[in-house]
Design a protein around this motif. Structure first.
Motif, PDB file in Angstrom:
ATOM      1  N   VAL A  49      53.905  65.318  -8.703  1.00 42.02           N
ATOM      2  CA  VAL A  49      55.252  64.762  -8.548  1.00 42.02           C
ATOM      3  C   VAL A  49      55.103  63.313  -8.083  1.00 42.02           C
ATOM      4  N   VAL A  50      55.685  62.404  -8.856  1.00 41.54           N
ATOM      5  CA  VAL A  50      55.542  60.973  -8.546  1.00 41.54           C
ATOM      6  C   VAL A  50      56.692  60.602  -7.604  1.00 41.54           C
ATOM      7  N   SER A  51      56.354  60.456  -6.322  1.00 42.80           N
ATOM      8  CA  SER A  51      57.373  60.472  -5.272  1.00 42.80           C
ATOM      9  C   SER A  51      58.383  59.334  -5.394  1.00 42.80           C
ATOM     10  N   ASP A  52      57.928  58.122  -5.695  1.00 45.34           N
ATOM     11  CA  ASP A  52      58.866  57.000  -5.734  1.00 45.34           C
ATOM     12  C   ASP A  52      59.572  56.881  -7.086  1.00 45.34           C
ATOM     13  N   CYS A  53      59.298  57.809  -7.977  1.00 43.70           N
ATOM     14  CA  CYS A  53      60.033  57.890  -9.242  1.00 43.70           C
ATOM     15  C   CYS A  53      60.967  59.100  -9.246  1.00 43.70           C
ATOM     16  N   CYS A  54      61.182  59.673  -8.062  1.00 39.39           N
ATOM     17  CA  CYS A  54      62.172  60.734  -7.896  1.00 39.39           C
ATOM     18  C   CYS A  54      63.221  60.217  -6.929  1.00 39.39           C
ATOM     19  N   GLY A  55      64.439  60.711  -7.057  1.00 36.71           N
ATOM     20  CA  GLY A  55      65.499  60.226  -6.172  1.00 36.71           C
ATOM     21  C   GLY A  55      66.486  61.314  -5.825  1.00 36.71           C
ATOM     22  N   SER A  56      67.115  61.109  -4.669  1.00 38.08           N
ATOM     23  CA  SER A  56      68.132  62.037  -4.191  1.00 38.08           C
ATOM     24  C   SER A  56      69.287  61.241  -3.604  1.00 38.08           C
ATOM     25  N   TYR A  57      70.482  61.832  -3.611  1.00 35.52           N
ATOM     26  CA  TYR A  57      71.607  61.212  -2.909  1.00 35.52           C
ATOM     27  C   TYR A  57      71.410  61.308  -1.390  1.00 35.52           C
ATOM     28  N   PHE A  58      70.476  62.183  -0.971  1.00 40.48           N
ATOM     29  CA  PHE A  58      70.270  62.469   0.456  1.00 40.48           C
ATOM     30  C   PHE A  58      68.836  62.098   0.845  1.00 40.48           C
ATOM     31  N   PRO A  59      68.636  61.008   1.595  1.00 40.53           N
ATOM     32  CA  PRO A  59      67.276  60.566   1.910  1.00 40.53           C
ATOM     33  C   PRO A  59      66.427  61.645   2.592  1.00 40.53           C
ATOM     34  N   ASP A  60      67.038  62.426   3.477  1.00 41.60           N
ATOM     35  CA  ASP A  60      66.257  63.468   4.165  1.00 41.60           C
ATOM     36  C   ASP A  60      65.797  64.552   3.187  1.00 41.60           C
ATOM     37  N   PHE A  61      66.687  64.907   2.247  1.00 40.61           N
ATOM     38  CA  PHE A  61      66.305  65.930   1.267  1.00 40.61           C
ATOM     39  C   PHE A  61      65.146  65.423   0.405  1.00 40.61           C
TER      40      PHE A  61
END
Ligand code: C5J
Length: 229
Positions: free
Chosen positions: A182-194
């Motif tokens: 999983v490429v971490s900085d190429c994934c996103g969420s509306y919730f930073p903690d999630f």
């Protein structure tokens, strides 16, 4: 190209063969990303997802240059909603539900402008696009057959949202025997903690669902492999 190793991946270096590893880009759709769209009408800050786009565009360019198979996914439903379980329909926010008219057409309905992938990451001819009715890309889709036909055994997983469709797809893939980075900085969420916890969960316990690395490390590894004899 020879095998590629991402040395800084967690919990351990991740080695892959670009010819048998797909870059999977989950649900980078206008309905989730564009200001004024479905995601924003639910009260979300879509800017958090937009941050991912330039990094993912760079990774996509590197993967294309390396000749890797590219797989895009889109979450959505048939216009008659026959593939949308009533429970999923009911559980939407009361203000806006799947199939309702939105700023970019009917929300999450195939064929509508909002359902399609953002311009910056538009699929090239020959790249696979998987239309999925669920959160996971394997459920009720042809993805397993596509991967088997191309002898793909490893996946680089990216997209939105980290804790929902990226996680569900990674878990599905892991259970089916695929190694997932999983490429971490190429994934996103509306919730930073999630996002943070979702990423941490992947590589915890010795890599319970897979590996995690940043895109720079993956791009550098691909570049190094392309020049090695
Ligand atoms: C959601 C997705 N969050 N692509 N979809 O409903 O993560």
């Amino acid at each position: 190209m020879t095998e590629v190793t991402v040395a800084t991946a967690a919990p351990a270096p991740f080695t892959f063969d670009p010819a048998h590893t797909a870059l999977v880009i989950i649900d980078m759709q206008r309905d989730f990303l564009l200001p004024g769209g479905f995601g924003e009408t639910l009260g979300n800050d879509v800017g958090r997802l937009a941050q991912v786009v330039p990094r993912l565009a760079k990774l996509l360019a590197a993967a294309r240059a390396a000749g890797m198979p590219i797989i895009h996914t889109r979450e959505g439903h048939r216009p008659d909603l026959s593939d949308c379980p009533p429970a999923k329909l009911r559980r939407g926010a009361p203000s806006k539900r799947i199939g309702d008219p939105g700023a970019f057409g009917r929300i999450l309905i195939r064929g509508e402008y909002g359902h399609d992938i953002i311009d910056e990451l538009a699929p090239h001819a020959g790249e696979v696009v998987i239309d999925k009715p669920g959160k996971g890309a394997f459920y009720a889709t042809e993805l397993s057959d596509v991967l088997a036909a191309r002898e793909i055994t490893q996946l680089l997983v990216t997209g939105v949202t980290t804790e929902v469709c990226v996680h569900t797809t990674t878990r599905e893939a892991n259970d089916r025997g695929f190694d997932c980075l999983v490429v971490s900085d190429c994934c996103g969420s509306y919730f930073p903690d999630f996002h943070r916890v979702g990423i941490d969960m992947i590589s915890a316990q010795g890599g319970i669902f897979g590996w995690v690395a940043e895109s720079g490390a993956v791009i550098d590894a691909l570049a190094a492999a392309s020049v090695s004899p």
